[in-house]
Design a protein around this motif. Structure first.
Motif, PDB file in Angstrom:
ATOM      1  N   ILE A  49      85.721  19.179  54.910  1.00 45.60           N
ATOM      2  CA  ILE A  49      84.508  19.282  55.715  1.00 45.60           C
ATOM      3  C   ILE A  49      83.571  18.158  55.303  1.00 45.60           C
ATOM      4  CG2 ILE A  49      82.608  20.775  56.424  1.00 45.60           C
ATOM      5  CD1 ILE A  49      84.360  23.183  55.697  1.00 45.60           C
ATOM      6  N   ASN A  50      83.600  17.102  56.077  1.00 46.65           N
ATOM      7  CA  ASN A  50      82.859  15.883  55.751  1.00 46.65           C
ATOM      8  C   ASN A  50      81.457  15.963  56.340  1.00 46.65           C
ATOM      9  OD1 ASN A  50      81.930  13.332  55.209  1.00 46.65           O
ATOM     10  ND2 ASN A  50      83.838  12.320  55.742  1.00 46.65           N
ATOM     11  N   THR A  51      80.529  16.446  55.531  1.00 50.05           N
ATOM     12  CA  THR A  51      79.153  16.648  55.982  1.00 50.05           C
ATOM     13  C   THR A  51      78.406  15.347  56.218  1.00 50.05           C
ATOM     14  OG1 THR A  51      78.309  16.706  53.719  1.00 50.05           O
ATOM     15  CG2 THR A  51      79.055  18.802  54.676  1.00 50.05           C
ATOM     16  N   GLY A  52      78.929  14.265  55.666  1.00 53.49           N
ATOM     17  CA  GLY A  52      78.205  13.000  55.718  1.00 53.49           C
ATOM     18  C   GLY A  52      77.260  12.824  54.552  1.00 53.49           C
ATOM     19  N   PHE A  55      79.074  12.770  47.801  1.00 59.04           N
ATOM     20  CA  PHE A  55      79.060  11.653  46.859  1.00 59.04           C
ATOM     21  C   PHE A  55      80.190  10.682  47.234  1.00 59.04           C
ATOM     22  CE2 PHE A  55      77.059  15.000  44.363  1.00 59.04           C
ATOM     23  CZ  PHE A  55      76.110  14.336  43.602  1.00 59.04           C
ATOM     24  N   PRO A  56      79.973   9.375  47.109  1.00 54.62           N
ATOM     25  CA  PRO A  56      81.065   8.420  47.343  1.00 54.62           C
ATOM     26  C   PRO A  56      82.272   8.708  46.453  1.00 54.62           C
ATOM     27  CG  PRO A  56      78.968   7.265  47.157  1.00 54.62           C
ATOM     28  CD  PRO A  56      78.700   8.692  46.787  1.00 54.62           C
ATOM     29  N   HIS A 171      87.900  15.381  38.981  1.00 52.51           N
ATOM     30  CA  HIS A 171      86.880  14.694  39.774  1.00 52.51           C
ATOM     31  C   HIS A 171      86.084  13.777  38.842  1.00 52.51           C
ATOM     32  CE1 HIS A 171      83.427  13.978  42.318  1.00 52.51           C
ATOM     33  NE2 HIS A 171      83.989  14.650  43.312  1.00 52.51           N
ATOM     34  N   PRO A 172      85.870  12.522  39.211  1.00 48.18           N
ATOM     35  CA  PRO A 172      85.211  11.558  38.306  1.00 48.18           C
ATOM     36  C   PRO A 172      83.790  11.931  37.903  1.00 48.18           C
ATOM     37  CG  PRO A 172      85.456  10.653  40.532  1.00 48.18           C
ATOM     38  CD  PRO A 172      86.284  11.887  40.477  1.00 48.18           C
ATOM     39  N   CYS A 183      77.160  18.480  48.280  1.00 51.20           N
ATOM     40  CA  CYS A 183      76.517  17.326  48.905  1.00 51.20           C
ATOM     41  C   CYS A 183      75.575  16.645  47.912  1.00 51.20           C
ATOM     42  CB  CYS A 183      75.750  17.767  50.142  1.00 51.20           C
ATOM     43  SG  CYS A 183      76.812  18.356  51.485  1.00 51.20           S
ATOM     44  N   GLU A 184      75.504  15.328  47.989  1.00 48.35           N
ATOM     45  CA  GLU A 184      74.733  14.553  47.011  1.00 48.35           C
ATOM     46  C   GLU A 184      73.251  14.901  46.975  1.00 48.35           C
ATOM     47  OE1 GLU A 184      74.338   9.926  45.464  1.00 48.35           O
ATOM     48  OE2 GLU A 184      75.311  10.354  47.387  1.00 48.35           O
TER      49      GLU A 184
END
Length: 218
Positions: A49-52, A55-56, A171-172, A183-184
């Motif tokens: 689910i790519n919220t936009g 985090f990169p 996860h890095p 989300c960031e």
């Protein structure tokens, strides 16, 4: 459920002609389920689910894991563009109404996916929150879809042991102090006084986005 039981149930759904899918946030703990499923049938769609607002590092990690596990990962994006996701004062919704922001960017986009599939293989665990502890292994979702929760009785130690046994990547952002990564704009490093999922919506008195409350039938 044990791994062989998960395999048996997934194969039973397939034998019955059910259309299956899963979702993943591609956090470290989420990799256990997609790794198990990749060994059973790596053609099962894995919706991200790519919220936009991710985090990169999360997006790059998604691509890395997709290639490593040979997953059928599909980006799921919101229908409502960001310029329309503002409150009456013009502020983006994550600053003033995080519940509505989550609805537009995470919950609403799932409607079409639930309509198109029969079974949602979901990695929720009972030890993550009281809401999840009240769930069952199989529960109806919207639009006649069935939620299958094979990891419900797994705990953090079981996840860690599986990660260690299979040498799964992390996860890095974990090494930088992030434990629950969303989300960031809303995610913060875990404070000793916080519960794990509180770091996902820092200072908002919120621990769920709607995927496991609005998209489940009690």
């Amino acid at each position: 459920m044990k791994i062989d039981e998960i395999k048996q149930q997934v194969e039973a759904y397939k034998a019955a002609g059910k259309s299956l899918f899963t979702t993943s946030s591609f956090q470290s703990h989420s990799l256990v389920l997609v790794h198990i499923l990749s060994k059973i049938d790596n053609t099962i769609p894995v919706y991200f689910i790519n919220t936009g607002y991710h985090f990169p590092e999360t997006v790059r990690f998604r691509d890395y894991i997709t290639e490593l596990f040979k997953l059928n990962t599909i980006d799921l994006k919101p229908d409502v563009p960001k310029f329309m996701q503002r409150d009456p004062e013009g502020r983006l919704l994550f600053t003033s109404d995080p519940d509505h922001c989550c609805h537009l960017n995470k919950t609403q986009p799932m409607d079409a996916i639930l309509l198109a599939h029969d079974v949602w293989i979901n990695g929720v665990r009972a030890d993550q929150s009281a809401i999840r502890a009240a769930m069952k292994v199989e529960q109806p979702a919207k639009h006649g879809c069935l939620r299958f929760h094979p990891m419900l009785d797994w705990n953090a130690r079981m996840i860690w042991l599986y990660q260690k046994e299979h040498n799964l990547p992390k996860h890095p952002l974990e090494e930088k102090g992030f434990v629950s990564i969303g989300c960031e704009p809303c995610t913060r490093k875990l404070d000793p006084e916080m519960q794990e999922r509180e770091a996902r919506w820092f200072g908002m008195n919120k621990i769920e986005c709607g995927l496991h409350t609005d998209l489940i039938n009690k």
